[in-house]
Design an enzyme around this catalytic site. Structure first.
Site, PDB file in Angstrom:
ATOM      1  N   SER A 135      34.269  75.710  19.986  1.00 66.41           N
ATOM      2  CA  SER A 135      35.091  76.785  19.987  1.00 66.41           C
ATOM      3  C   SER A 135      34.418  78.056  19.555  1.00 66.41           C
ATOM      4  CB  SER A 135      36.049  76.577  18.712  1.00 66.41           C
ATOM      5  OG  SER A 135      37.018  75.639  19.504  1.00 66.41           O
ATOM      6  N   LYS A 177      46.065  68.058  13.407  1.00 62.66           N
ATOM      7  CA  LYS A 177      47.018  68.619  14.016  1.00 62.66           C
ATOM      8  C   LYS A 177      48.479  68.480  13.572  1.00 62.66           C
ATOM      9  CE  LYS A 177      44.623  69.127  18.374  1.00 62.66           C
ATOM     10  NZ  LYS A 177      44.615  68.649  19.827  1.00 62.66           N
ATOM     11  N   ASP A 181      47.437  73.476  23.818  1.00 56.46           N
ATOM     12  CA  ASP A 181      46.945  72.103  24.618  1.00 56.46           C
ATOM     13  C   ASP A 181      47.535  72.165  25.963  1.00 56.46           C
ATOM     14  OD1 ASP A 181      44.768  71.439  22.862  1.00 56.46           O
ATOM     15  OD2 ASP A 181      46.302  69.964  21.854  1.00 56.46           O
ATOM     16  N   GLY A 215      48.858  56.938  28.834  1.00 57.58           N
ATOM     17  CA  GLY A 215      48.915  57.142  27.529  1.00 57.58           C
ATOM     18  C   GLY A 215      50.086  57.936  27.063  1.00 57.58           C
ATOM     19  N   GLY A 242      50.438  58.862  23.482  1.00 59.02           N
ATOM     20  CA  GLY A 242      50.132  59.487  22.087  1.00 59.02           C
ATOM     21  C   GLY A 242      50.404  60.744  22.147  1.00 59.02           C
ATOM     22  N   ASN A 264      51.829  53.414  29.324  1.00 57.54           N
ATOM     23  CA  ASN A 264      51.052  53.048  28.264  1.00 57.54           C
ATOM     24  C   ASN A 264      51.062  51.627  28.061  1.00 57.54           C
ATOM     25  OD1 ASN A 264      50.063  54.353  25.784  1.00 57.54           O
ATOM     26  ND2 ASN A 264      51.796  53.358  24.695  1.00 57.54           N
ATOM     27  N   LYS A 312      56.548  52.721  23.703  1.00 55.06           N
ATOM     28  CA  LYS A 312      56.089  53.935  23.327  1.00 55.06           C
ATOM     29  C   LYS A 312      56.338  54.924  24.626  1.00 55.06           C
ATOM     30  CE  LYS A 312      52.678  55.835  20.485  1.00 55.06           C
ATOM     31  NZ  LYS A 312      51.261  55.950  20.112  1.00 55.06           N
ATOM     32  N   GLY A 368      38.147  67.703  31.281  1.00 57.57           N
ATOM     33  CA  GLY A 368      38.811  68.532  30.362  1.00 57.57           C
ATOM     34  C   GLY A 368      37.979  69.704  29.920  1.00 57.57           C
TER      35      GLY A 368
END
Length: 267
Positions: free
Chosen positions: A16, A65, A101, A126, A128, A150, A155, A236
Site C-alpha cells: 500500500s 476489517k 474491495d 468461498g 467468507g 462453499n 454458508k 488479484g
C-alpha cells in the site's frame, strides 16, 4: 503533508505505501503513508491514536476489517452490505467507513482486462468475508447470475439469500459444481494461502476466465485453471491497485491512473 496509513497484523508485506506514494506523485498531492502494525486486540486504540495525530484517513487489512466496521460512525452502502470496512475517511468527528474491495475487483475486470460482466454466469468459490465484500459491486454490473460454492453448504445458501434482492444469486456446496463451463470463476477461498485448491469439477474451467483474489504468487487455483483450459488466468494484483485507487479518490476526490502502477508492481 496529509497523513494516511494502513493497519494490519502482519503488515510488513503490504504494498500500500508504494501504491499510494505513486498515486500522490501523479496527482500532485503531498502525503505521508505509513504501515501500522496494530496489536491483535488493540486496533481501535491504535486507530484513535493515529486519528489524534491528525490522520485524514487510513486503510485496513486482515484481520481488522470487522473492527473497522465497528469503529466507523457512518457507513457507505458498500461497507454496510459487505459487513466490513477496509477504508476510513476522517471528516471532523465523523469516521466514514467504506469497502473498496468489490469496486477494485470490478474495475480490474472491466477497465484493465476489458471484460463485460453483463449477462455473464459467475461462479465464486468461498462464502467468507472476501465474497461478501465483492458481491454488491459485481451484482451492479448485472450478470446473468452469481453462483456461490462453499465447503459448508449452508454458508453459501445464506450468503446468496442475503444478496438476492440485488440480483440473481444461488448458493451450494463445492461438490455440486458441475462439469459445465461458466463465464468467470473467482477464487475467494483462503485455500491459496494454504497452498491448496478447492476440490471441484475440472470441466467448469474450460474456456472460463479464472481470477484469484490472491496476488504475488502462482497459486494452486491458477495452476488448476491453466491445466483445465481456462481462457484467461489472472491474479488479484490489479484488484489490489484498483481498490487502493478507489480509497485514494474517496479521501482526496482525485482519481489516480492505475495501469502504470500495476505495470510497475509486476516488474
Amino acid at each position: 503533508m496529509d497523513k494516511y496509513g494502513v493497519f494490519g497484523n502482519p503488515i510488513k508485506h503490504s504494498l500500500s505505501p508504494t501504491i499510494h506514494t505513486q498515486f500522490a506523485k501523479q496527482t500532485g498531492i503531498n502525503i505521508s503513508y505509513d504501515k501500522i502494525l496494530a496489536p491483535i486486540n488493540e486496533f481501535s486504540s491504535s486507530a484513535r491514536q493515529f486519528i489524534n495525530q491528525g490522520a485524514k484517513g487510513f486503510n485496513v487489512t486482515v484481520p481488522f476489517k470487522l473492527d473497522a466496521f465497528k469503529l466507523a460512525t457512518k457507513l457507505t452502502t458498500n461497507a454496510q452490505t459487505a459487513g466490513a470496512v477496509n477504508t476510513i475517511k476522517v471528516d471532523g468527528q465523523t469516521l466514514i467507513g467504506e469497502n473498496t474491495d468489490g469496486i477494485g475487483l470490478v474495475n480490474d475486470l472491466v477497465k484493465n482486462l476489458n471484460i463485460n460482466l453483463k449477462d455473464k454466469v459467475i461462479l465464486i468459490l468461498g462464502a467468507g468475508g472476501a465474497t461478501r465484500g465483492i458481491l454488491l459491486p459485481l451484482l451492479k454490473q448485472r450478470p446473468k447470475r452469481i453462483m456461490i460454492a462453499n465447503r459448508t453448504t449452508s454458508k453459501a445458501i445464506n450468503l446468496a439469500k442475503d444478496f438476492s434482492s440485488h440480483g440473481k444469486t444461488c448458493g451450494f456446496g463445492l461438490e455440486k459444481v458441475k462439469h459445465e463451463p461458466v463465464d468467470i470463476i473467482i477464487n475467494a477461498t483462503s485455500a491459496s494461502l494454504d497452498g491448496k485448491m478447492p476440490d471441484i469439477a475440472n470441466g467448469v474451467a474450460n474456456g472460463s476466465i479464472c481470477y484469484d483474489l490472491m496476488y504475488g504468487t502462482q497459486t494452486p487455483f491458477m495452476n488448476w485453471a491453466q491445466k483445465n483450459n481456462a481462457k484467461m488466468v489472472v491474479d488479484g494484483l490489479g484488484m489490489l491497485v484498483e481498490q487502493a485507487a478507489a480509497a485514494f479518490e474517496f479521501w482526496t476526490g482525485k482519481q489516480p491512473g492505475t495501469q502504470k502502477v500495476i505495470a510497475n508492481l509486476r516488474s
